[in-house]
Design an enzyme around this catalytic site. Structure first.
Site, PDB file in Angstrom:
ATOM      1  N   THR A   2       0.838  -1.214   0.000  1.00 48.21           N
ATOM      2  CA  THR A   2       0.000   0.000   0.000  1.00 48.21           C
ATOM      3  C   THR A   2       0.871   1.262   0.000  1.00 48.21           C
ATOM      4  O   THR A   2       0.652   2.177  -0.798  1.00 48.21           O
ATOM      5  CB  THR A   2      -0.894   0.009   1.270  1.00 48.21           C
ATOM      6  N   VAL A  54       5.466   7.751  12.371  1.00 52.89           N
ATOM      7  CA  VAL A  54       4.493   8.050  13.439  1.00 52.89           C
ATOM      8  C   VAL A  54       3.293   8.823  12.895  1.00 52.89           C
ATOM      9  O   VAL A  54       3.458   9.860  12.252  1.00 52.89           O
ATOM     10  CB  VAL A  54       5.145   8.894  14.573  1.00 52.89           C
ATOM     11  N   GLY A  72       0.951   8.466  10.551  1.00 55.40           N
ATOM     12  CA  GLY A  72       0.610   8.617   9.124  1.00 55.40           C
ATOM     13  C   GLY A  72       0.897   9.995   8.571  1.00 55.40           C
ATOM     14  O   GLY A  72       2.036  10.452   8.569  1.00 55.40           O
ATOM     15  N   GLU A 129      -1.521  -3.509   9.459  1.00 57.46           N
ATOM     16  CA  GLU A 129      -0.240  -4.101   9.063  1.00 57.46           C
ATOM     17  C   GLU A 129      -0.504  -5.472   8.428  1.00 57.46           C
ATOM     18  O   GLU A 129      -1.571  -6.064   8.646  1.00 57.46           O
ATOM     19  CB  GLU A 129       0.645  -4.299  10.293  1.00 57.46           C
ATOM     20  N   ASP A 155       2.307  -1.733  17.448  1.00 53.14           N
ATOM     21  CA  ASP A 155       2.529  -0.660  16.472  1.00 53.14           C
ATOM     22  C   ASP A 155       2.569   0.704  17.194  1.00 53.14           C
ATOM     23  O   ASP A 155       3.475   1.512  16.959  1.00 53.14           O
ATOM     24  CB  ASP A 155       1.406  -0.699  15.425  1.00 53.14           C
ATOM     25  N   LYS A 211       5.777   3.377  17.782  1.00 55.60           N
ATOM     26  CA  LYS A 211       5.680   4.809  17.484  1.00 55.60           C
ATOM     27  C   LYS A 211       6.040   5.631  18.730  1.00 55.60           C
ATOM     28  O   LYS A 211       6.696   6.672  18.640  1.00 55.60           O
ATOM     29  CB  LYS A 211       4.273   5.144  16.985  1.00 55.60           C
ATOM     30  N   GLY A 267      -2.994   4.539   5.816  1.00 59.36           N
ATOM     31  CA  GLY A 267      -3.549   4.478   4.463  1.00 59.36           C
ATOM     32  C   GLY A 267      -2.525   4.936   3.439  1.00 59.36           C
ATOM     33  O   GLY A 267      -1.488   5.501   3.774  1.00 59.36           O
TER      34      GLY A 267
END
Ligand code: HSE
Length: 405
Positions: free
Chosen positions: A13, A131, A133, A189, A200, A204, A301
């Site tokens: 992605t 971190v 997005g 993920e 996750d 971060k 995303g």
């Protein structure tokens, strides 16, 4: 005309988003960088699964092919897991290429080492995409809040968890169905365990800890808990009390130690994260001069992550290398702290709770509200490790009403 020559590691992605963005934003990139940006190669695990429209780009499953490219200015890491990402980043730096990474697990564990190596080889590393997005939190912390001392940072930093909690609450859907949707939308993920068990968000938090304090929290000051054990019934009970579950990562310096808590929290409508829904992420930064700053935006995303990566590109060429702060410059006072919690239990006797908490209220048939010293809560957790309490943040108006009765 010369160009900035790029290799992308991974065509999932994120890798696809980067490839697409370089194409759609070529003109702006060229304006900013003074040269066109040319993707030279893409590394994938399985050649049979991928095809590139642009035949001038080398598609390979061998990292050595990338290292041997005649020109390689920037390597973009869009793969997951510590290896081979760490080795690839190291070799890229040693070859004299800049690195941009979206790999939080790798950077949480090897960030400092890579930054030192990059300094030695006079290249830069961008890690904005590790971190939250698309939210530019790393640049905000590293470039815009330098004199301010950061005293606390908390955030919803895992989009998948927030998406799951929101949809379970709003649509009454089961956990597994919402997780599947998050995977289909490209938020989760490859192995969603990292999302739903809090790893996750923890990775971060480690990246943020290095940026703010220049070091990682000690293992004894770390709490990491995910959301997979939260039931629809608990979400509904919380909802009926005006509370929402949020998965929050918090870092705070207290008496010389960095406390890192990554866990589900119940927030009231007085809390800034109450209206942060779906895949959105949010960060609330407490700094000693400016006060509180809240950043909000898409946390996962294709395009939000590609945005963070591509925004790092111009920063690689800045003359002044950015610093991690020395821990000594960010002292933290030891304070006596109080807190409030919700306990899901139908049959716990009040007398069991009384030695620990100053206030105890039955707020529904299944839930008991308690307030007291954080220290007493720590003692409760040692004495009753199976009876889990969920922290509540924000003023809880229901309790205020009940106390007035
Ligand atoms: N799986 C991650 C999330 C992707 O859901 O937040 C962005 O880091």
């Amino acid at each position: 005309m010369s160009a900035i020559h790029i290799a992308i590691l991974g065509l999932g992605t994120v890798g696809k988003g980067v490839l697409e963005t370089i194409e759609t934003h070529q003109e702006r990139l060229q304006y900013l960088l003074g040269k066109p940006v040319k993707v030279e190669a893409v590394l994938v695990k399985n050649l049979d699964k991928h095809k590139l429209e642009d035949s001038s780009i080398l598609l390979t499953d061998q990292f050595d092919d990338i290292l041997q490219l005649a020109k390689l200015d920037v390597v973009i890491d869009a793969i997951v897991g510590q290896e081979p990402a760490f080795t690839c980043a190291k070799k890229s730096i040693e070859r004299g290429s800049h690195v941009i990474t979206a790999n939080k697990e790798m950077f949480a564990h090897h960030g400092k080492e890579l930054l030192e190596l990059a300094k030695k080889h006079q290249v830069s590393i961008g890690f904005e995409a590790t971190v939250a997005g698309g939210i530019p939190v790393i640049q905000t912390l590293r470039k815009l809040l330098n004199v301010n001392r950061i005293t606390k940072i908390e955030g919803i930093v895992n989009g998948t968890s927030n998406f799951i909690l929101t949809n379970m609450r709003e649509k009454g859907l089961p956990f597994a169905d919402v997780l599947k949707e998050a995977q289909e939308k490209g938020f989760a993920e490859a192995d969603p365990t990292n999302d739903i068990e809090g790893f996750d968000a923890y990775f971060k938090a480690l990246v943020l800890s290095n940026v703010i304090f220049g070091k990682l929290p000690e293992p004894e000051h770390i709490v990491r808990e995910g959301i997979s054990h939260i039931t629809r019934e608990q979400i509904q009970t919380a909802s009926s009390l005006g509370l929402k579950y949020k998965h929050i990562a918090k870092l705070e310096k207290q008496g010389g130690a960095i406390k890192c808590n990554v866990e589900p929290v119940l927030v009231t409508d007085a809390h800034p994260f109450y209206s942060v829904e779906g895949v959105q992420n949010a960060l609330s930064i407490d700094a000693d001069i400016v006060g509180n700053i809240t950043l909000l935006g898409p946390g996962a995303g294709k395009l939000p992550t590609a945005s963070a990566i591509i925004e790092d590109l111009p920063h690689l060429y800045e003359k002044q290398p950015l610093k991690f702060f020395d821990d000594k410059l960010n002292s933290g006072e030891q304070q006596v702290k109080t807190g409030q919690w919700l306990l899901f239990s139908k049959d716990l006797e009040r007398s069991v709770l009384e030695p620990y908490f100053a206030e105890i209220l039955n707020v529904s048939e299944e839930a008991i509200y308690v307030r007291g010293l954080t220290e007493s809560m720590n003692k409760w957790e040692q004495d009753y490790p199976v009876v889990k309490m969920v922290p509540i943040e924000g003023e809880f108006s229901l309790v205020k009403e009940l106390l007035l009765v």
